[in-house]
Every structure is written in C-alpha cells, then in structure tokens.
Design a protein around this motif. Structure first.
Motif, PDB file in Angstrom:
ATOM      1  N   LEU A   1     -38.253  21.526 -12.416  1.00 50.21           N
ATOM      2  CA  LEU A   1     -37.000  21.594 -11.674  1.00 50.21           C
ATOM      3  C   LEU A   1     -37.079  20.659 -10.468  1.00 50.21           C
ATOM      4  O   LEU A   1     -37.947  20.804  -9.613  1.00 50.21           O
ATOM      5  N   ALA A   2     -36.172  19.697 -10.401  1.00 52.86           N
ATOM      6  CA  ALA A   2     -36.168  18.717  -9.316  1.00 52.86           C
ATOM      7  C   ALA A   2     -35.060  18.972  -8.307  1.00 52.86           C
ATOM      8  O   ALA A   2     -35.168  18.560  -7.152  1.00 52.86           O
ATOM      9  N   GLY A   3     -33.976  19.657  -8.725  1.00 53.08           N
ATOM     10  CA  GLY A   3     -32.874  19.904  -7.798  1.00 53.08           C
ATOM     11  C   GLY A   3     -31.848  20.842  -8.394  1.00 53.08           C
ATOM     12  O   GLY A   3     -31.827  21.073  -9.604  1.00 53.08           O
ATOM     13  N   THR A   4     -31.005  21.384  -7.522  1.00 49.08           N
ATOM     14  CA  THR A   4     -29.932  22.285  -7.953  1.00 49.08           C
ATOM     15  C   THR A   4     -28.709  22.109  -7.062  1.00 49.08           C
ATOM     16  O   THR A   4     -28.812  21.650  -5.926  1.00 49.08           O
ATOM     17  N   ILE A   5     -27.568  22.496  -7.602  1.00 48.51           N
ATOM     18  CA  ILE A   5     -26.345  22.620  -6.819  1.00 48.51           C
ATOM     19  C   ILE A   5     -25.663  23.904  -7.260  1.00 48.51           C
ATOM     20  O   ILE A   5     -25.662  24.247  -8.447  1.00 48.51           O
TER      21      ILE A   5
ATOM     22  N   ALA B   1     -26.541  12.712  -7.773  1.00 50.47           N
ATOM     23  CA  ALA B   1     -26.201  12.937  -9.179  1.00 50.47           C
ATOM     24  C   ALA B   1     -25.675  14.361  -9.395  1.00 50.47           C
ATOM     25  O   ALA B   1     -24.711  14.566 -10.140  1.00 50.47           O
ATOM     26  N   LEU B   2     -26.282  15.331  -8.748  1.00 48.80           N
ATOM     27  CA  LEU B   2     -25.820  16.718  -8.858  1.00 48.80           C
ATOM     28  C   LEU B   2     -24.409  16.867  -8.296  1.00 48.80           C
ATOM     29  O   LEU B   2     -23.560  17.525  -8.898  1.00 48.80           O
ATOM     30  N   MET B   3     -24.160  16.262  -7.133  1.00 45.14           N
ATOM     31  CA  MET B   3     -22.816  16.331  -6.536  1.00 45.14           C
ATOM     32  C   MET B   3     -21.781  15.684  -7.454  1.00 45.14           C
ATOM     33  O   MET B   3     -20.697  16.239  -7.672  1.00 45.14           O
TER      34      MET B   3
END
Length: 174
Positions: free
Chosen positions: A56-60, A97-99
């Motif tokens: 897991l590298a990121g979340t939103i 990229a998540l945004m």
C-alpha cells in the motif's frame, strides 16, 4: 508502477497504519475528524495506490458532510481527505494520481453532494492542480480550529451561504 484500486479492497488495518505513518499519532485530534465524526467513508470515492509488489503506497477517502446554512437550509457536500501517501513515496505523484481518480469518480457520481467537494488543505497546491478555492467558503464554520484560507471547495453545487459544516448520514439503498 502504481495501480489504483477501490479502497474497499484494502484491509482497514493497513489503511489505519498508513494514516498513522503519514499524519502521526495525533491525527485523530484534527478538526477534519470532528467534521466527519460518526460517518462511514463513501466507498465509491475511496481509492488506494498499490505498488508493483502489492504494498500500500497511498489512499484517499471521502465523507458525506453537509453545510447547515444559517438561514435553515442544509446543503449536502462531500469532504475530501485524508489523502495519505507512505512517507518514503511522497513527492512521487501518488497523491496527485489518487486525487485525479477521485475527482473523475465524483464527476461521474449521482451521489448527493458530489458536485460540492470540500476539504481542509493547502490552497496553493489544491488550487493549482485541482481547482479548489476558498472563494465561497468565507462564511463557513467548522467544529474546531482551522485556518480559513485552508477551507477549500470545488464544484458547481458549492453553496455560498454562511453556516456550519458537519456530518451527513447517507440514505440506505432501497
């Protein structure tokens, strides 16, 4: 390479651990937590960034909120955030990229409030890359400390009334 997947596919304990690493142990004391208190995140607007190795590298996450206008109206909105990126992967475009993926999903969503996104964030960054501004939020209040210039909104349905932002229950599907 990063793959974006629905956040609901990720173990919630891994998400919480990432949030702790990204924001520190005092993160739950922030005003944003008071705004969305007691609410469940909106599954359709939550995403995770996975590295090639599956880490897991990121979340939103996004949350149902409403602006209770001083005149009595209540306007549904969606609160964006937190956007969390593993500290060693920050500045690699993962948050951006998540945004972008979340905004794409919000633009296609029929969810009440999806046309009125709000967040507490850096106006220079979120304004430049994603069109969030404080132009209509000057009369808004939050249940805790915040900098007015960091109270941002985006979308054609953003209300201009003065009022207090707080949690909003989503109606169960029939």
């Amino acid at each position: 390479m990063i793959a974006l997947v629905p956040l609901s596919d990720i173990d919630p304990a891994k998400v919480e651990a990432l949030l702790d690493r990204a924001f520190g142990p005092g993160r739950r004391q922030r005003t944003a937590y008071r705004v969305r208190e007691g609410m469940a995140a909106i599954d359709d607007l939550g995403f995770a960034a996975l590295r090639d190795d599956g880490a897991l590298a990121g979340t939103i996450q996004c949350w149902p909120v409403a602006l209770a206008c001083d005149g009595g109206d209540s306007v549904p909105m969606v609160m964006v955030g937190p956007v969390a990126v593993e500290p060693e992967w920050q500045q690699a475009g993962i948050g951006r990229a998540l945004m972008a993926r979340m905004l794409e999903a919000a633009d296609a969503s029929a969810l009440p409030g999806a046309g009125a996104l709000m967040m507490i964030g850096d106006p220079e960054y979120y304004g430049r890359f994603f069109g969030f501004t404080a132009d209509r939020t000057g009369g808004w209040r939050l249940p805790g400390p915040y900098e007015q210039r960091r109270l941002l909104a985006r979308g054609g349905d953003v209300p201009g009334c003065a009022g207090t932002v707080g949690p909003r229950a989503l109606k169960a599907a029939a």
